[in-house]
Scaffold this motif. Structure first.
Motif, short mmCIF file in Angstrom:
data_model
loop_
_atom_site.label_atom_id
_atom_site.label_comp_id
_atom_site.label_asym_id
_atom_site.label_seq_id
_atom_site.Cartn_x
_atom_site.Cartn_y
_atom_site.Cartn_z
N TRP A 226 0.84 -1.21 0.00
CA TRP A 226 0.00 0.00 0.00
C TRP A 226 0.87 1.25 0.00
O TRP A 226 0.64 2.18 -0.79
N TRP A 256 -1.74 13.69 2.88
CA TRP A 256 -1.56 12.26 3.14
C TRP A 256 -0.51 12.05 4.23
O TRP A 256 -0.71 11.27 5.17
N GLY A 260 -1.25 10.99 8.00
CA GLY A 260 -0.59 9.73 8.36
C GLY A 260 0.24 9.85 9.62
O GLY A 260 0.28 8.92 10.45
N SER A 283 -9.16 0.22 10.90
CA SER A 283 -8.30 1.15 10.16
C SER A 283 -8.05 0.69 8.73
O SER A 283 -8.09 1.50 7.79
N SER A 287 -9.15 2.84 5.45
CA SER A 287 -8.14 3.28 4.48
C SER A 287 -8.49 2.80 3.08
O SER A 287 -8.39 3.58 2.11
N SER A 311 -7.35 8.11 4.03
CA SER A 311 -6.61 6.89 3.71
C SER A 311 -5.25 6.89 4.40
O SER A 311 -4.81 5.87 4.93
N GLY A 312 -4.59 8.06 4.42
CA GLY A 312 -3.28 8.14 5.05
C GLY A 312 -3.35 7.99 6.56
O GLY A 312 -2.52 7.31 7.17
N PHE A 314 -5.50 6.33 8.46
CA PHE A 314 -5.73 4.95 8.88
C PHE A 314 -4.67 4.00 8.32
O PHE A 314 -4.26 3.05 9.00
N GLY A 315 -4.21 4.25 7.09
CA GLY A 315 -3.22 3.36 6.49
C GLY A 315 -1.87 3.44 7.18
O GLY A 315 -1.26 2.41 7.53
N GLN A 379 -4.81 -3.07 1.57
CA GLN A 379 -5.45 -2.79 2.86
C GLN A 379 -6.57 -3.79 3.17
O GLN A 379 -6.76 -4.18 4.33
#
Length: 407
Positions: A226, A256, A260, A283, A287, A311-312, A314-315, A379
């Motif tokens: 990812w 992002w 993050g 998460s 994401s 996305s950032g 949770f990723g 993810q």
């Protein structure tokens, strides 16, 4: 007054966060200049992906070897030479003249970067008070994201426009040298490691027989897929598919990174109270959903920033939980460095080396958006696998044990 040991802990963590942030700049920063060097070097999307993978094979090997060597000979004497190597080779990226020269330099860069992960996380684990260990490991990982993915696109795009991209990496290498000088002055060997250990070099691989550690390793492959696919193709997606300018694309990408960074601090703390498994499951799903909307929707700049930020958050947030905390909690302290190294070895070989190459081939044949769908699938794979591991959060484990005793 702050005790010397606590003061040292904070100093060491701060310096290692800056070192790992510098690694983030040399790793993630390449993505910010792809819109310039791709046409200048006449590269295809596949060759672009290979520059992401270029540090990964040597990173994987050095992460394992560095972890084992530091278990045996000490953290300081393995980390400092690797950190100095990072400075020199980062600066050398500015004198490359084509695809192959950049590829070779980035492959050499991976030697130092990989050692930084396993040895840095091990040193922090040993020097941190137990109640701050999870937070300090999360801060270390967040340094990569904050400096590399949040500040990096803003700094690198503007330096590149002002001075040309060739000056960007010598400047980063020089700044990293200041951090290394601080480490050389401040870092000491952990007391318990002064007695050299003689563990078999295969100890980390043997630890993979533990089912939880094997699942963690597979999830690590997915998380790094990812991360690296996003790094490799997001800027190109924004400029070539969505038509944003380079500066706007850099601004979108920086959200992002900022989000993050917050996720890498908040979510590990949440997992201390609610458990590694439920926090990682929620998460990873969040994401994937946000990134899917980002790719398929037609949002403007603000909408793209919001979706990429979700996305950032949770990723990136699950990265230290899976790749650092779960590994550290799943093995005995005496093989922690080797375990961190060997899980990272496989995660990097598959997630950082193989998957960007596959994504590059997909991008050449089916478009840049198709390549980014690989990051969504990664993810979803994490969400599917996390229920299979044992819960390791100490508070949650103790709470479950108390419930079992009460019944």
């Amino acid at each position: 007054m702050m005790s010397r040991s606590r003061r040292y802990e904070f100093t060491l963590v701060g310096l290692l966060v800056l070192l790992w942030g510098s690694v983030g700049l040399n790793r993630i920063g390449i993505g910010a200049i792809f819109p310039e060097i791709k046409p200048a070097f006449g590269m295809s999307n596949l060759e672009t992906s290979l520059l992401i993978s270029g540090t990964s094979v040597t990173w994987a090997i050095s992460s394992w070897a560095g972890g084992w060597l530091s278990d045996r000979y000490g953290r300081r004497w393995v980390l400092l030479p690797a950190a100095l190597w990072i400075c020199v080779v980062t600066a050398a990226m500015g004198i490359t003249w084509g695809f192959w020269s950049m590829f070779i330099v980035r492959d050499l860069l991976g030697i130092g970067d990989g050692i930084g992960w396993s040895v840095g996380e091990s040193a922090i684990s040993e020097e941190s008070a137990p109640q701050r260990r999870g937070l300090n490991q999360a801060l270390f990982t967040a340094g990569y994201t904050f400096v590399g993915a949040a500040i990096g696109p803003l700094i690198i795009t503007r330096l590149s426009l002002a001075l040309g991209w060739r000056w960007v990496f010598p400047i980063i290498g020089g700044a990293t040298l200041l951090v290394v000088a601080g480490l050389a002055f401040a870092m000491r060997e952990p007391l318990e490691r002064k007695a050299r250990r003689t563990h078999d070099w295969r100890a980390g691989f043997i630890a993979l027989r533990r089912p939880s550690l094997a699942y963690i390793t597979v999830m690590g492959c997915a998380i790094l897929a990812w991360l690296q696919v996003s790094i490799g193709f997001d800027q190109l997606f924004l400029t070539e598919v969505r038509g944003f300018s380079k500066l706007d694309a850099g601004s979108i990408a920086s959200v992002w990174g900022f989000a993050g960074t917050a996720g890498q601090i908040i979510l590990p703390l949440a997992s201390d109270f609610w458990g590694r498994r439920p926090v990682t499951l929620v998460s990873a799903l969040a994401s994937a959903a946000a990134l899917a909307a980002y790719i398929s929707g037609g949002a403007g700049m603000t909408g793209m920033q919001i979706l990429l930020g979700i996305s950032g958050f949770f990723g990136f947030g699950v990265l230290p939980i899976v790749l650092a905390t779960c590994v550290s909690e799943a093995v005995p302290e005496e093989i922690r460095g080797a375990a961190l190294g060997v899980t990272n070895f496989f995660a990097v070989i598959i997630g950082t080396t193989l998957m960007p190459v596959i994504a590059g081939r997909v991008a050449d044949h089916s478009g840049l958006a198709a390549a980014l769908w690989i990051a969504v699938a990664a993810q979803l794979a994490v969400a599917a696998l996390i229920p299979a591991i044992n819960e390791t959060a100490p508070r949650v484990v103790a709470r479950l044990a108390a419930l079992r005793t009460a019944t």
